[in-house]
Design a protein around this motif. Structure first.
Motif, PDB file in Angstrom:
ATOM      1  N   ASP A  30      16.234 -17.651 -10.380  1.00 26.16           N
ATOM      2  CA  ASP A  30      15.478 -17.132 -11.517  1.00 26.16           C
ATOM      3  C   ASP A  30      15.457 -15.594 -11.495  1.00 26.16           C
ATOM      4  O   ASP A  30      15.658 -14.950 -12.525  1.00 26.16           O
ATOM      5  CB  ASP A  30      14.047 -17.686 -11.490  1.00 26.16           C
ATOM      6  N   LEU A  31      15.233 -15.003 -10.337  1.00 31.03           N
ATOM      7  CA  LEU A  31      15.233 -13.537 -10.222  1.00 31.03           C
ATOM      8  C   LEU A  31      16.609 -12.956 -10.528  1.00 31.03           C
ATOM      9  O   LEU A  31      16.730 -11.891 -11.130  1.00 31.03           O
ATOM     10  CB  LEU A  31      14.772 -13.113  -8.828  1.00 31.03           C
ATOM     11  N   ARG A  32      17.648 -13.670 -10.136  1.00 27.55           N
ATOM     12  CA  ARG A  32      19.019 -13.222 -10.450  1.00 27.55           C
ATOM     13  C   ARG A  32      19.252 -13.269 -11.951  1.00 27.55           C
ATOM     14  O   ARG A  32      19.784 -12.333 -12.539  1.00 27.55           O
ATOM     15  CB  ARG A  32      20.036 -14.091  -9.709  1.00 27.55           C
ATOM     16  N   ARG A  33      18.844 -14.359 -12.596  1.00 24.04           N
ATOM     17  CA  ARG A  33      19.012 -14.478 -14.054  1.00 24.04           C
ATOM     18  C   ARG A  33      18.239 -13.390 -14.791  1.00 24.04           C
ATOM     19  O   ARG A  33      18.689 -12.886 -15.809  1.00 24.04           O
ATOM     20  CB  ARG A  33      18.548 -15.854 -14.536  1.00 24.04           C
ATOM     21  N   LYS A  34      17.080 -13.030 -14.272  1.00 23.75           N
ATOM     22  CA  LYS A  34      16.258 -11.975 -14.887  1.00 23.75           C
ATOM     23  C   LYS A  34      16.740 -10.580 -14.501  1.00 23.75           C
ATOM     24  O   LYS A  34      16.142  -9.590 -14.887  1.00 23.75           O
ATOM     25  CB  LYS A  34      14.797 -12.131 -14.466  1.00 23.75           C
ATOM     26  N   ARG A  35      17.817 -10.536 -13.719  1.00 26.25           N
ATOM     27  CA  ARG A  35      18.437  -9.282 -13.273  1.00 26.25           C
ATOM     28  C   ARG A  35      17.489  -8.418 -12.438  1.00 26.25           C
ATOM     29  O   ARG A  35      17.526  -7.199 -12.485  1.00 26.25           O
ATOM     30  CB  ARG A  35      18.986  -8.496 -14.460  1.00 26.25           C
ATOM     31  N   ARG A  36      16.652  -9.071 -11.647  1.00 18.25           N
ATOM     32  CA  ARG A  36      15.758  -8.343 -10.742  1.00 18.25           C
ATOM     33  C   ARG A  36      16.352  -8.245  -9.350  1.00 18.25           C
ATOM     34  O   ARG A  36      15.958  -7.398  -8.571  1.00 18.25           O
ATOM     35  CB  ARG A  36      14.388  -9.014 -10.719  1.00 18.25           C
ATOM     36  N   ILE A  37      17.307  -9.137  -9.043  1.00 12.06           N
ATOM     37  CA  ILE A  37      18.046  -9.058  -7.785  1.00 12.06           C
ATOM     38  C   ILE A  37      19.518  -9.322  -8.070  1.00 12.06           C
ATOM     39  O   ILE A  37      19.862  -9.918  -9.088  1.00 12.06           O
ATOM     40  CB  ILE A  37      17.539 -10.060  -6.712  1.00 12.06           C
ATOM     41  N   ASN A  38      20.345  -8.847  -7.169  1.00 12.80           N
ATOM     42  CA  ASN A  38      21.770  -9.180  -7.186  1.00 12.80           C
ATOM     43  C   ASN A  38      22.012 -10.154  -6.046  1.00 12.80           C
ATOM     44  O   ASN A  38      21.392 -10.032  -4.985  1.00 12.80           O
ATOM     45  CB  ASN A  38      22.632  -7.940  -6.943  1.00 12.80           C
ATOM     46  N   VAL A  39      22.895 -11.085  -6.263  1.00 15.87           N
ATOM     47  CA  VAL A  39      23.319 -11.993  -5.204  1.00 15.87           C
ATOM     48  C   VAL A  39      24.794 -11.719  -4.979  1.00 15.87           C
ATOM     49  O   VAL A  39      25.602 -11.837  -5.886  1.00 15.87           O
ATOM     50  CB  VAL A  39      23.078 -13.468  -5.586  1.00 15.87           C
ATOM     51  N   ASN A  40      25.112 -11.297  -3.751  1.00 18.87           N
ATOM     52  CA  ASN A  40      26.494 -11.008  -3.391  1.00 18.87           C
ATOM     53  C   ASN A  40      26.818 -11.860  -2.171  1.00 18.87           C
ATOM     54  O   ASN A  40      26.375 -11.552  -1.063  1.00 18.87           O
ATOM     55  CB  ASN A  40      26.666  -9.515  -3.092  1.00 18.87           C
ATOM     56  N   GLY A  41      27.551 -12.936  -2.391  1.00 15.92           N
ATOM     57  CA  GLY A  41      27.813 -13.868  -1.297  1.00 15.92           C
ATOM     58  C   GLY A  41      26.513 -14.515  -0.864  1.00 15.92           C
ATOM     59  O   GLY A  41      25.796 -15.082  -1.680  1.00 15.92           O
ATOM     60  N   GLU A  42      26.196 -14.376   0.402  1.00  9.34           N
ATOM     61  CA  GLU A  42      24.962 -14.954   0.932  1.00  9.34           C
ATOM     62  C   GLU A  42      23.838 -13.931   1.029  1.00  9.34           C
ATOM     63  O   GLU A  42      22.806 -14.195   1.628  1.00  9.34           O
ATOM     64  CB  GLU A  42      25.234 -15.542   2.317  1.00  9.34           C
ATOM     65  N   PHE A  43      24.034 -12.765   0.420  1.00  7.48           N
ATOM     66  CA  PHE A  43      23.066 -11.680   0.564  1.00  7.48           C
ATOM     67  C   PHE A  43      22.356 -11.395  -0.742  1.00  7.48           C
ATOM     68  O   PHE A  43      22.955 -11.413  -1.814  1.00  7.48           O
ATOM     69  CB  PHE A  43      23.767 -10.414   1.077  1.00  7.48           C
TER      70      PHE A  43
END
Length: 142
Positions: A30-43
């Protein structure tokens, strides 16, 4: 993995259940979709962060030590740039061992050496580091 473990500890739960892990993954998505975090691989990366920071473990604080699998390649690269940037030229082997030391590894096993060397090769191919006459230097344009 570490983020979920730390959140579990913050809630003072005795163990992470399947339901807890699923709720954590849903919240991260949800935070990724809201562009509050980036997910790069497992990080997971905060959107507010600028330059990658090297997190050096604190002696006596067990939670500050991480296995090499839990250190993002971007952080290893930043540590490598710090080491190379403070030398006039350094051998690849010494750069790898000093980067490992900066990240808190007192001994460098095969896994640590392999991962740091992989990051070194990628960083060199991208032109951030240059190797000449057996010495590695930080490209000053970086």
């Amino acid at each position: 993995e570490i983020a979920a473990r730390r959140l579990n500890k913050a809630f003072r739960l005795s163990r992470a259940t399947g339901a807890f892990n699923e709720a954590f993954r849903e919240e991260a998505d949800d935070l990724r979709r809201k562009r509050r975090i980036n997910v790069n691989g497992e990080f997971l990366w905060s959107k507010r962060e600028g330059e990658v920071k090297v997190r050096v473990p604190i002696e006596g604080v067990r939670e500050s030590f991480r296995s090499v699998e839990h250190i993002a390649p971007e952080e290893i690269e930043q540590a490598m740039k710090l080491v190379a940037g403070h030398s006039l030229g350094i051998s690849k082997e010494f750069l790898v061992s000093e980067t490992a030391a900066l990240l808190g590894f007192k001994r460098m096993g095969e896994n640590i050496q392999w991962k740091i060397t992989q990051v070194y090769e990628t960083t060199r191919r991208r032109g951030i580091l240059t190797e000449s006459s057996g010495l590695v230097r930080l490209n000053k344009l970086q």
